[in-house]
Every structure is written in C-alpha cells, then in structure tokens.
Design an enzyme around this catalytic site. Structure first.
Site, PDB file in Angstrom:
ATOM      1  CD  GLU A 166      -2.097  44.181 -29.779  1.00  0.00           C
ATOM      2  OE1 GLU A 166      -2.558  45.087 -30.490  1.00  0.00           O
ATOM      3  OE2 GLU A 166      -2.789  43.241 -29.359  1.00  0.00           O
ATOM      4  CD  GLU A 384      -4.452  43.588 -25.186  1.00  0.00           C
ATOM      5  OE1 GLU A 384      -5.181  43.582 -26.200  1.00  0.00           O
ATOM      6  OE2 GLU A 384      -3.649  44.497 -24.939  1.00  0.00           O
TER       7      GLU A 384
HETATM    8  C1  BGP Z   1      -5.373  45.380 -28.829  1.00  0.00           C
HETATM    9  C2  BGP Z   1      -4.854  46.478 -27.938  1.00  0.00           C
HETATM   10  C3  BGP Z   1      -5.795  46.868 -26.848  1.00  0.00           C
HETATM   11  C4  BGP Z   1      -7.249  46.801 -27.204  1.00  0.00           C
HETATM   12  C5  BGP Z   1      -7.625  45.589 -28.029  1.00  0.00           C
HETATM   13  C6  BGP Z   1      -9.002  45.656 -28.612  1.00  0.00           C
HETATM   14  O1  BGP Z   1      -4.833  45.522 -30.105  1.00  0.00           O
HETATM   15  O2  BGP Z   1      -3.644  46.120 -27.341  1.00  0.00           O
HETATM   16  O3  BGP Z   1      -5.382  48.100 -26.345  1.00  0.00           O
HETATM   17  O4  BGP Z   1      -7.696  47.986 -27.716  1.00  0.00           O
HETATM   18  O5  BGP Z   1      -6.719  45.374 -29.081  1.00  0.00           O
HETATM   19  O6  BGP Z   1      -8.987  46.459 -29.740  1.00  0.00           O
HETATM   20  P1  BGP Z   1     -10.164  47.388 -30.155  1.00  0.00           P
HETATM   21  O7  BGP Z   1     -10.416  48.294 -29.024  1.00  0.00           O
HETATM   22  O8  BGP Z   1      -9.689  48.098 -31.375  1.00  0.00           O
HETATM   23  O9  BGP Z   1     -11.308  46.507 -30.458  1.00  0.00           O
END
Ligand code: BGP
Length: 483
Positions: A166, A384
C-alpha cells in the site's frame, strides 16, 4: 451459474511484521521508524505499540499449527527489514534471517504457501535518521541490497513475493497527514519520496527476475474504485480524476511504467512533481510485476468540486476511529488539497459502514477486480480484505463474530462472480489471521480469525482462541469456496 474457484486457489490470511511479531529488540533486531513513532505521545490509540504485539516471533509454531488445522493454503507475512539488517544496510543479522527461514520451513512443512511482503512500512530507523528515509536515493540502493539477501536466502522456497504494501497509504499517512512516520506534512516531499519508492520497487523486481526466475512478484496496492456522485458528466469526469489521482498514480507506474499524464500535468502546475533523473523512467518501464496484489476494503465517491453536496457532506474529523486511509480529507485540510480542483470526496448514501466508519461494499470489490484486470491485464492476488470490529470474548470462552463472517462471505461471493466474469485470481488472503495491532487503533479494532487475549490493563496472556469465523473459513476452504 457461477464458475468454481480454481483447484489450486490460494485460500490465505495475512499479517505484517510490526503488527504481530513483537520481540521488538530481540535477537539483534534494530529499531524501525515505527518503534519510535508509536511512542510519540498522542500518535497511537491509547499509546499502544508493537513492542510485544501478539508475540508471533516467539509463538510462530503455535500460530502455524492453527493455520494448518484451519486448512490454510497460503500465509502472507512481511519481513522486518531491521531484523535482517539492524541498520537497514551493512552487516546482516543472522538470527533475524534464521527466524524467517524457520517460519518458511514451518509453513512449508504444513503445506502452506508462504507469501512474503518485503516492505510493510517498518523502515529501519537508521535509514530515516541518517539519510532521510525514502526522500534519499541512498535508501533505494539499501532496499535493493536487502532484497538481494532475501532472494538468496529464501528464493528457492518462497514462490510469491510482494514488494511494497500500500504505497498509496503509507506515503499519504506519513508525508501528508502526519499519522505515520516520518510524521511529516509536506506534499512536495511526499511526491519525491513516492518517486523513490517506485524506483526501489522497480529495482527489486528487476533483481528478482535475475535471482528468482521461478518466483512471482508484484506490489500490494490498496485499491478502492472511485464512483461518481451522480450521472452529471461533470461528476463522472471528477470520478475519472479520482481514479487517476487515487489509483492510477501508482498503478500506471507499476504496470505501464508511466505516471498518468493528467495528474502529472496537474501537479506540475502546482510545482509538486518529483525530480526525475535520467534513466528513472526507463527503469520504471523495464520492471513489470507478475501479478497485482490487491488490498480491498472500500472505495470512494466523488463529485465535481463545485457540487452542492460538498456543503452538505458531513465534516470528517481527524480522529482515530474516523480514519479512512485512502481518501481522508478532513474539511480543514481540503483548502490545502492538491486534488481540490479535480474532485471532492462525498458520502455515498447507498452503503453501510463498519464501527470504524469504513464503507462496506462487496459489489465494489467485483468492480475493482474487473476494472484492474481490464486496465492492467495482470493476474490478481487479493492480499488483504477483512473487517475490523470490536470482538468480545464471552464467558463461555467463544467469540461470535457473525458480522465478520457476513462480511467475508459477501466478499468471497464477489470473487467468485469476478472469476465467472473472466478475471484471473491467484488467491485471497483475509486480513488477518490472528488479531494484531491496528496501526492507529491499537488492539481494540480486531481483524483476526483467531482471537488473541490481549486486554491492556488486566490480561496479557496472549492466548489464542479461534473465533467462530475461524471455523467458518475452515469450511469455506474445505469446500473450495462453494458457500
Ligand atoms: C491496510 C494495511 C494493514 C492493516 C489494514 C487495516 O491498510 O495494509 O496493515 O492495518 O489496512 O487497517 P487498520 O488497522 O487501520 O484498520
């Protein structure tokens, strides 16, 4: 009738080093920018940090056993650069390399395909402090050397590699919103650092082709489709601007080796384009990924700038719970926004939201997959997707996360539809396997299929307890996605 999932579809789950490992200074690991940033007062939710996280570093065998029992086919994890090279360059820390070798062996012994992310935001602190991090070209060379070590040590065993996680999110969060390290708000610096990250990725891909010819490599991009607020052509044009600014700005570089002209032109007028040296564009054009990793949570909706809805749209607060990493634009910052004339973010009245104000949009997932395949013509790997929620451990020791099951179920169905539409998809990693540290929401916002008992004040026993979603996903995998 929907097409079946491919026989070798990689049903997976994901994590990232800083969010699960803990052991922040164990076995020779050097500090990363996150080890420092998370301790700056007021920066993270209730001052939480990843010093211990869920102690995956010391409990990886138990975690892999749980994965195997669930039937997981792939596990995506990231490597902490400062475990391999405590200063990001120079001397290799053998113990750090060995940890990942052991993890990979453990996964393979259980029939689980490792998917390795090279960079999930934890830049070695030394590189930030000594050279200025990604703003320096020196760090591109350091990244390439770091990748070389991993290709040499793990290249024979690991088939799937992710370069940058990301890039759109971590550059904006770090150089625009002061919500990630290096805690800066400077667009010029952001675009320069971003250009260097593109170059680092291109170098990493080219080196990979040389050293790991049997493997596959690509970035994981945080993609959200951009919708027009109405059928007004001016809104539709704004949505095209939004796609180019939020997504094409990275994806066109990854897949076509060029910055989208509309955005380049627009930034040039504001003096925000990065310095591009001789040979840079050739390098970007030469490095083609094998697949496109897609992290999907939600998209965004935009209107032409003057759209009347702008006035009506609720102001977004810059709070921990309201953060939308892809398109945050707190009202007070819209003034200084470089995209101001290109589009205005508005609420989408058709979508419901999670407890953290993230839109729930499974159809947008199908749109995303189709659009990305059409535009870039690469196989997709969903690296993800998942739901952040407040999960409760009941007195009888169970976690009934039906909301997560519903979320995953609707999204997986959209994958099947996309496959039926002809999209090539390698696999799907839900975020996340165990509960873990949410960058800005601490341990309150949970994503795991496995609960980790980690309630700050009272208990920190870090016990793993499979949630209801764990058993549900186990059945999904066993049935190869036939829900
Ligand atoms: C994405 C990232 C992850 C994870 C996920 C959830 O942007 O790659 O590492 O953190 O989001 O985000 P958050 O923990 O802010 O809810």
């Amino acid at each position: 009738k929907l097409a079946p999932f491919p026989k070798d579809f990689l049903w997976g789950a994901a994590s990232a080093a800083y969010q699960v490992e803990g052991a922040w200074n164990q076995d020779g690991k050097g500090p990363s920018v996150w080890d420092v940033f998370s301790k700056i007062e007021g920066k993270t939710f209730e001052g939480t940090n990843g010093d211990v996280a869920v102690d995956h570093y010391n409990r990886y065998q138990e975690d892999v056993r749980l994965m195997a029992e669930m039937g997981l086919k792939a596990y995506r994890f990231s490597i902490a650069w400062s475990r391999i090279l405590p200063q990001g360059e120079g001397k290799v820390n053998e113990q750090g390399v060995q940890f990942y070798e052991k993890l990979v062996d453990e996964l393979l012994a259980h029939g689980i395909e490792p998917v390795v992310t090279l960079y999930h935001w934890d830049l070695p602190l030394y590189l930030q402090e000594t050279y200025g991090g990604w703003e320096s070209r020196r760090v591109i060379a350091a990244f390439k050397d770091y990748c070389r070590i991993l290709y040499q040590r793990l290249g024979k065993k690991v088939r799937y590699w992710v370069t940058m996680n990301e890039q759109n999110v971590f550059t904006a969060m770090g150089y625009r919103w002061e919500l990630h390290p290096p805690n800066v708000s400077d667009l010029k610096r952001m675009f320069q650092a971003n250009h260097h990250i593109n170059l680092a990725q291109a170098e990493a891909i080219l080196l990979f082709k040389e050293l790991v010819p049997t493997g596959l490599i690509g970035p994981s991009f945080g993609y959200g489709p951009v919708y027009p607020a109405s059928a007004n052509p001016a809104d539709v044009l704004a949505a095209e601007n939004g796609e180019a600014f939020n997504n094409g700005w990275w994806l066109d570089v990854y897949c076509k080796g060029q910055y989208p002209k509309v955005i380049w032109q627009y930034l040039a007028e504001q003096g925000l384009t990065p310095v591009v040296e001789k040979g840079d564009l050739e390098l970007l054009a030469a490095a083609k990924p094998d697949f496109l990793g897609v992290n999907y949570y939600h998209g965004g909706t935009v209107a032409q700038n003057e759209y009347e809805q702008q006035a009506a749209s609720p102001q977004r607060e810059k709070t921990f719970s309201g953060i939308d990493p892809y398109h945050i634009q707190p009202a007070d910052e819209q003034q200084a926004s470089p995209e101001k004339a290109l589009f205005t973010n508005v609420e989408n009245p058709y979508l419901t939201k999670t407890a953290w104000n993230w839109e729930i949009d499974p159809v947008g997932f199908r749109i995303a997959m189709r659009r990305l395949q059409d535009k870039y013509n690469l196989p997709l790997f969903i690296t993800e997707n998942g739901l952040g929620a407040i999960d409760v451990l009941t007195e009888d020791g169970t976690i009934e996360d039906d909301e997560r099951i519903a979320y995953l179920q609707t999204h997986i169905l959209e994958i099947q539809k996309a496959i039926s539409d002809g999209v090539e998809i390698i696999g799907y990693c839900t975020w996340s396997f165990t509960d873990l540290l949410s960058w800005l929401n601490g341990y309150k916002k949970r994503y795991g299929l496995v609960y980790v008992n980690r309630n700050e004040a009272s208990e920190l026993d870090l016990r793993r307890i499979p949630k209801k979603s764990y058993y549900w996903y186990q059945r999904v995998i066993a049935a190869n996605g036939e829900l």
